[in-house]
Design an enzyme around this catalytic site. Structure first.
Site, short mmCIF file in Angstrom:
data_model
loop_
_atom_site.label_atom_id
_atom_site.label_comp_id
_atom_site.label_asym_id
_atom_site.label_seq_id
_atom_site.Cartn_x
_atom_site.Cartn_y
_atom_site.Cartn_z
N MET A 84 0.80 -1.31 0.13
CA MET A 84 -0.06 0.11 0.03
C MET A 84 0.90 1.33 0.10
O MET A 84 0.65 2.27 -0.66
CB MET A 84 -0.85 0.05 1.14
CG MET A 84 -1.88 -1.23 1.31
SD MET A 84 -3.39 -0.71 2.16
CE MET A 84 -4.12 0.64 1.09
N GLY A 85 1.95 1.19 0.57
CA GLY A 85 2.84 2.36 0.48
C GLY A 85 4.18 2.14 1.23
O GLY A 85 4.54 0.92 1.61
N GLY A 87 7.76 3.84 3.72
CA GLY A 87 8.27 4.90 4.48
C GLY A 87 9.61 4.87 4.24
O GLY A 87 10.17 4.12 3.25
N SER A 90 10.52 1.24 5.74
CA SER A 90 9.36 0.21 5.86
C SER A 90 8.74 0.25 4.77
O SER A 90 8.72 1.12 3.89
CB SER A 90 8.51 0.75 7.08
OG SER A 90 8.08 2.06 6.37
N ASN A 91 7.96 -0.88 4.39
CA ASN A 91 6.88 -0.92 3.54
C ASN A 91 5.36 -1.22 4.43
O ASN A 91 5.68 -1.85 5.31
CB ASN A 91 7.16 -2.40 2.76
CG ASN A 91 8.32 -1.90 1.88
OD1 ASN A 91 8.35 -0.77 1.29
ND2 ASN A 91 9.29 -2.95 1.57
N VAL A 92 4.30 -0.82 3.84
CA VAL A 92 3.17 -1.12 4.13
C VAL A 92 2.40 -1.94 3.42
O VAL A 92 2.23 -1.59 2.35
CB VAL A 92 2.45 0.12 4.77
CG1 VAL A 92 0.96 0.12 5.02
CG2 VAL A 92 3.34 1.07 5.57
N LYS A 107 2.65 -2.51 8.74
CA LYS A 107 4.08 -1.82 8.62
C LYS A 107 5.15 -2.50 8.86
O LYS A 107 5.15 -3.08 10.24
CB LYS A 107 3.86 -0.68 9.29
CG LYS A 107 5.03 0.54 9.11
CD LYS A 107 4.68 2.01 9.53
CE LYS A 107 5.89 2.72 9.67
NZ LYS A 107 5.50 4.15 10.14
N ASP A 256 4.09 15.84 12.31
CA ASP A 256 4.68 15.55 10.75
C ASP A 256 3.17 15.54 10.07
O ASP A 256 2.82 14.51 9.43
CB ASP A 256 5.17 14.22 10.52
CG ASP A 256 5.87 13.91 9.34
OD1 ASP A 256 6.23 15.13 8.60
OD2 ASP A 256 6.31 12.92 9.00
N1 LIG Z 1 -3.08 2.19 8.11
C1 LIG Z 1 -2.79 2.46 6.95
N2 LIG Z 1 -3.62 1.98 5.97
C2 LIG Z 1 -3.47 2.08 4.80
N3 LIG Z 1 -2.30 2.64 4.26
C3 LIG Z 1 -1.32 2.88 5.15
C4 LIG Z 1 -1.34 2.88 6.38
N4 LIG Z 1 -0.33 3.29 7.14
C5 LIG Z 1 0.33 3.41 6.48
N5 LIG Z 1 -0.08 3.49 4.92
C6 LIG Z 1 0.56 3.95 3.61
O1 LIG Z 1 1.94 3.51 3.67
C7 LIG Z 1 2.87 4.72 3.47
C8 LIG Z 1 3.77 4.88 4.66
O2 LIG Z 1 3.57 4.81 5.99
P1 LIG Z 1 3.95 5.59 7.15
O3 LIG Z 1 3.97 7.19 6.59
O4 LIG Z 1 3.46 5.37 8.10
O5 LIG Z 1 5.51 4.94 7.01
P2 LIG Z 1 6.71 5.63 7.48
O6 LIG Z 1 7.92 4.72 7.38
O7 LIG Z 1 6.65 6.33 9.16
O8 LIG Z 1 7.02 6.87 6.65
P3 LIG Z 1 7.60 8.25 6.72
O9 LIG Z 1 8.97 8.02 5.82
O10 LIG Z 1 6.89 9.11 5.72
O11 LIG Z 1 7.94 8.63 7.98
C9 LIG Z 1 1.53 5.91 3.97
O12 LIG Z 1 1.89 7.04 3.41
C10 LIG Z 1 0.52 5.25 3.39
O13 LIG Z 1 0.39 5.42 1.85
#
Ligand SMILES: Nc1ncnc2c1ncn2[C@@H]1O[C@H](COP(=O)(O)OP(=O)(O)OP(=O)(O)O)[C@@H](O)[C@H]1O
Length: 585
Positions: A84-85, A87, A90-92, A107, A256
């Site tokens: 889905m996304g 970071g 990380s991968n979500v 995540k 953020d």
């Molecule tokens: N609960 C969720 N439901 C659906 N998609 C999600 C969810 N949580 C995160 N995502 C997707 O994953 C992406 C990355 O998640 P998140 O921002 O928590 O990761 P991160 O590692 O903290 O990212 P960053 O590098 O921005 O700090 C989000 O922008 C979103 O697209």
């Protein structure tokens, strides 16, 4: 279905395919039967081969797709459905809980990259975590202690312990993901993504999260070009409700808030009652949002929730309502500091509202120096023609959120009292000339010569929304960078102030508080501990600089470059860095 297709491929051109009815398919392996589709048309041998190739392609693609979805030791309970996304570390994934059949988001955070950030000294400053203990169990321990204390009458000693428990595991604090877990576990609000579970394997942390099927608000802004005022209100009020809960009930500052971290549940787009959408400035066409339904939503956006607590911090103790780490101390400086911390989220709220209403962010510049200047001076404009049809009430609210001085910026309560938020008639109490041409903010201005690429043409020739953002940098990048610039500028100034007070003996009892500030800056502080200073440079140069800084770190060289702005915390830059040094999962 896939199995059948595989059979089909296995048997190659000898396989015959029959479609029975609309969607049922079976295979006939008798070589000489003609291929029948819908029972009507008979396909030639050549078509049969074409079909086989097409099917083979589909299967191959699906195989590749499938092979991209990883499996993780420790996550056997979940079936991963799609990515889905992602970071920085990380991968979500969207996944299904095979026990409850509930769909969730997971995540998956790579530990190896976090360790790199944490440095080698963590074990030393966290002696209470035995080697055999996992960080997860330590967190459980901290939570148990905190929860039991919440139910009792907290004495001063207990409070001290309680705050110490939060402050002790500094390595946990340093690792954003664990801090994220620590904070998220305390939160329960309709505008905050819930943490459903947390576990770890030797290589990964797994955060099981409430699934937001719609994904990022960011994508919906891009899809719809911008939002109507009604839809913007629907979105921003839900975000603000989440912020109010964090600030007032939990003592948490998100730090953020941006469209990337605001997720939504999709709803159908209800057909518009209006026959034709209103004309667009500059002849641009806006994707039809459809009808807005109060309490439900519009433009495909239903419920909104805030995600990503990786940069969040706790500013006061939830139970005692005193700043954590200061043991009951209520000096005005500290109270003020707390307010300053929170005000960062209000600035961000203003940026998100601005972007929802027009489709581009308030601060943007290809030059990091100019962007930094604009952010620090609060120089933004309500660009004509895009802002011409937006109500003065909405503009008034934005001008109260995007105020450089955090003392004068709206608080979350003031936000909720504003007529635009209440959808009430607006009467400006401010002198109109101030609204139209305040300094340094121009509320209505002509398109400035800006961020266009020669290849697109001059602004006079064809300025469209997409041209507002420099082609060299995306909307997302601008958000990321301008937020980081703002937050760091404001927080560095506060940090300096507190240090000054401490030196003059005014803040001795707040050593802990000071430590907290240092912790905040451990990942994203400017190396010099001075306010942001930049040499002229473009975002691209900045990216190069970050990777060369990293190289210097590796080599143990800590030479100071002229460019002191460290935007390592900016998501995009971390991502780019990850691209420079790819690390697979
Ligand atoms: N609960 C969720 N439901 C659906 N998609 C999600 C969810 N949580 C995160 N995502 C997707 O994953 C992406 C990355 O998640 P998140 O921002 O928590 O990761 P991160 O590692 O903290 O990212 P960053 O590098 O921005 O700090 C989000 O922008 C979103 O697209």
């Amino acid at each position: 279905m896939i199995e059948q297709l595989k059979n089909f491929i296995r048997h190659g051109k000898h396989a015959n395919q029959k479609l029975i009815g609309q969607d049922k398919m079976h295979y006939d392996y008798e070589p000489k039967n003609p291929i029948r589709i819908d029972g009507n048309r008979i396909y030639s041998e050549k078509t049969k081969l074409d079909n086989a190739t097409a099917v083979a392609q589909i299967v191959a693609e699906e195989r590749v797709q499938k092979s991209k979805l990883p499996t993780y030791q420790g996550l056997e309970r979940y079936r991963i459905l799609e990515k889905m996304g992602e970071g920085a570390f990380s991968n979500v994934y969207k996944a299904i809980d095979t026990v409850t059949q509930e769909k969730v988001a997971i995540k998956v955070v790579r530990k190896s990259e976090l360790n790199h950030l944490q440095g080698n000294g963590d074990r030393k400053i966290m002696p209470n975590i035995k080697k055999s203990n996992t960080l997860q169990s330590h967190i459980e321990h901290v939570f148990k202690n905190n929860t039991s204390k919440h139910t009792s009458n907290t004495s001063n000693t207990e409070m001290h312990l309680h705050c110490d428990m939060k402050n002790q595991p500094r390595a946990i604090e340093r690792s954003n993901v664990l801090k994220e877990v620590q904070i998220m576990r305390q939160l329960k609000h309709p505008s905050i993504v819930s943490l459903l579970g947390f576990s770890e394997s030797p290589d990964y942390y797994f955060l099981v999260l409430e699934l937001m099927e719609g994904g990022e608000l960011f994508h919906q802004i891009v899809k719809l070009t911008y939002f109507s005022e009604q839809l913007s209100r629907h979105v921003i009020v839900q975000v603000a409700q989440g912020i109010r809960y964090l600030h007032e009930e939990k003592g948490v500052v998100h730090r953020d808030i941006k469209p990337e971290n605001i997720l939504f549940q999709p709803i159908p787009i209800f057909p518009s009652k209006e026959e034709r959408p209103p004309p667009e400035p500059n002849g641009e066409s806006k994707e039809d949002e459809g009808q807005f339904i109060p309490e439900v939503g519009g433009g495909g956006i239903g419920k909104i929730k805030i995600a990503d607590f990786g940069l969040s911090k706790i500013v006061w103790d939830e139970q005692t309502r005193t700043p954590c780490g200061t043991l009951g101390y209520t000096a005005p400086e500290i109270i003020k500091d707390e307010r300053y911390s929170k005000s960062v989220d209000l600035w961000a709220l203003g940026c998100v509202l601005y972007t929802c209403l027009c489709g581009f962010p308030p601060f943007y510049d290809e030059s990091i120096q100019d962007l930094s200047d604009k952010v620090s001076k609060g120089q933004y404009t309500f660009l004509s023609p895009w802002w011409d049809n937006i109500s003065s009430s909405a503009k008034d609210l934005i001008t109260h959120l995007l105020i450089v001085n955090p003392d004068k910026r709206y608080t979350i309560q003031q936000f909720f009292e504003h007529p635009w938020v209440k959808d009430e008639p607006f009467q400006s109490t401010v002198n109109r000339s101030v609204i139209i041409n305040p300094k340094p903010i121009n509320l209505v201005s002509k398109v400035e010569p800006p961020l266009y690429d020669e290849s697109i043409g001059t602004p006079e020739e064809s300025v469209r929304r997409k041209d507002i953002i420099s082609p060299g940098i995306s909307l997302k990048e601008m958000f990321d960078i301008s937020y980081a610039v703002h937050r760091m500028g404001e927080e560095n100034a506060r940090k300096k102030k507190i240090k000054g007070l401490e030196k003059s003996g005014g803040l001795n009892p707040f050593k802990n508080h000071h430590n907290n500030l240092n912790d905040d800056f451990s990942v994203e502080a400017t190396r010099s501990n001075e306010p942001i200073k930049t040499k002229t440079g473009s975002i691209r140069q900045l990216t190069q600089l970050i990777s060369s800084n990293k190289q210097q770190h590796k080599e143990g060289v800590h030479r100071r470059k002229g460019f002191d702005l460290n935007l390592e915390a900016a998501t995009l830059l971390r991502r780019r860095k990850a691209l420079v040094e790819p690390k697979g999962i």
